[in-house]
Design an enzyme around this catalytic site. Structure first.
Site, mmCIF file in Angstrom:
data_model
loop_
_atom_site.group_PDB
_atom_site.id
_atom_site.type_symbol
_atom_site.label_atom_id
_atom_site.label_comp_id
_atom_site.label_asym_id
_atom_site.label_seq_id
_atom_site.Cartn_x
_atom_site.Cartn_y
_atom_site.Cartn_z
ATOM 1 N N GLU A 81 -7.929 -57.828 -21.267
ATOM 2 C CA GLU A 81 -9.040 -57.400 -20.424
ATOM 3 C C GLU A 81 -8.619 -57.324 -18.956
ATOM 4 O OE1 GLU A 81 -11.767 -56.095 -21.148
ATOM 5 O OE2 GLU A 81 -11.944 -56.551 -23.280
ATOM 6 N N CYS A 141 -18.007 -39.329 -24.276
ATOM 7 C CA CYS A 141 -18.955 -39.167 -23.159
ATOM 8 C C CYS A 141 -18.224 -39.387 -21.845
ATOM 9 C CB CYS A 141 -20.113 -40.151 -23.323
ATOM 10 S SG CYS A 141 -21.525 -39.821 -22.243
ATOM 11 N N CYS A 158 -20.157 -33.329 -26.222
ATOM 12 C CA CYS A 158 -21.466 -33.637 -26.802
ATOM 13 C C CYS A 158 -21.562 -33.252 -28.275
ATOM 14 C CB CYS A 158 -22.560 -32.946 -25.994
ATOM 15 S SG CYS A 158 -22.664 -33.521 -24.280
ATOM 16 N N CYS A 162 -20.587 -36.162 -30.373
ATOM 17 C CA CYS A 162 -21.222 -37.434 -30.032
ATOM 18 C C CYS A 162 -22.167 -37.893 -31.140
ATOM 19 C CB CYS A 162 -21.992 -37.297 -28.724
ATOM 20 S SG CYS A 162 -22.828 -38.815 -28.221
ATOM 21 N N CYS A 194 -29.962 -38.527 -27.058
ATOM 22 C CA CYS A 194 -29.525 -38.593 -25.663
ATOM 23 C C CYS A 194 -30.560 -37.954 -24.746
ATOM 24 C CB CYS A 194 -28.180 -37.879 -25.506
ATOM 25 S SG CYS A 194 -27.591 -37.812 -23.800
#
Length: 309
Positions: free
Chosen positions: A51, A207, A214, A217, A223
């Protein structure tokens, strides 16, 4: 799949959001990249290291460096026992080398105060050197499976589009962003962790900021931004990162490369060769000293910190 329960980060949203979790989890399980930190049995220490490495650094650059790091320092104590200079050298060209010093400092606290085990509690994680709100929650969720909202820039963009109907998320705002993400998390902890990871993956791969895919997606039918006809964003946008070429950051990197490559102090004459602009070079060197990434002076030369400074 029930969603919408508030977490410890804020109140419930006024309206129940659409169920994003169900299609996202299904998509993630089918399409997620095979990354080391997603594999069963990956240690919490590895999650913490990954991370920190992933902050403002591409995944493709992190994976080989992470694997080498964990081979060399498989536990926090292994890193804590090494000089900070070794951590900075091993960081190599990942960028923002202060992260290496922060990780070394965090490893020392984990080894000395937490029996060499990365803590699970978010507040305990936040108390570690260099660990911020995102990283603390990411470790608690992805290493230990706890239920918390995890929000990065990709998550903010997905939520802004899917729930708020905005093409861009604007500047980060934890009081808004964390409750918004919490509102879409399922009650089940494993599903909540998968949803966190899925939203991140969607923002990274589908995205995206400039040309979202799209048609690919899994939540396109839910959305708000798509339903509204993709309106232009008329609010405040997050600030753009300054250009790297010719920046103080580039000069810092060049000086750091000289320090990493040398086992003896680097003279000011040698440092002078890395960049022609004296004022900018001196400013970069001074900032490295101020950040603890370089020690020394013009008379004795400069080197990486060894833990005795």
């Amino acid at each position: 799949m029930k969603t919408g329960r508030a977490s410890d980060t804020g109140p419930e949203q006024d309206a129940t959001p659409p169920d994003l979790a169900t299609p996202l989890i299904a998509w993630f399980r089918a399409e997620a990249r095979d990354l080391p930190w997603r594999r069963p049995g990956f240690p919490a220490w590895g999650t913490l290291v990954s991370e920190i490495m992933l902050q403002q650094t591409q995944v493709a650059r992190v994976v080989p460096r992470l694997e080498a790091w964990l081979t060399r320092w498989p536990t926090p104590r292994d890193l804590a026992d090494a000089p900070p200079a070794d951590a900075v050298r091993a960081w190599d060209r990942l960028g923002y080398p202060r992260r290496a010093l922060a990780l070394h400092a965090a490893a020392t606290v984990i080894a000395d105060q937490h029996d060499n085990v990365v803590p699970r509690d978010v507040e305990a994680l936040l108390a570690l050197p260099g660990i911020g709100d995102y990283t603390a929650r990411a470790v608690a969720v992805f290493a230990y499976g706890d239920r918390h909202p995890v929000v990065d820039v990709n998550v903010r963009r997905v939520l802004a589009r899917a729930l708020l109907g905005q093409g861009h998320p604007g500047p980060a705002n934890a009081k808004r962003d964390l409750p918004l993400m919490a509102s879409v998390l399922p009650e089940d902890r494993a599903d909540a962790a998968a949803t966190n990871a899925a939203v991140m993956e969607l923002g990274a791969l589908v995205c995206v900021a400039r040309t979202p895919a799209c048609d690919a997606c899994p939540i396109a039918d839910r959305c708000a931004w798509r339903a509204a006809g993709y309106p232009d964003h008329d609010g405040q946008r997050a600030p753009k990162q300054a250009k790297f070429a010719g920046s103080d950051r580039q000069v810092r990197g060049l000086v750091m490369a000289e320090l990493r490559a040398s086992d003896v102090p680097v003279t000011t004459a040698e440092i002078a060769m890395v960049w022609p602009d004296t004022a900018q070079r001196d400013r970069a060197l001074a900032s490295l000293v101020r950040d603890g990434l370089a020690v020394g002076d013009d008379a004795t030369g400069y080197r990486l910190p060894d833990g005795s400074d």
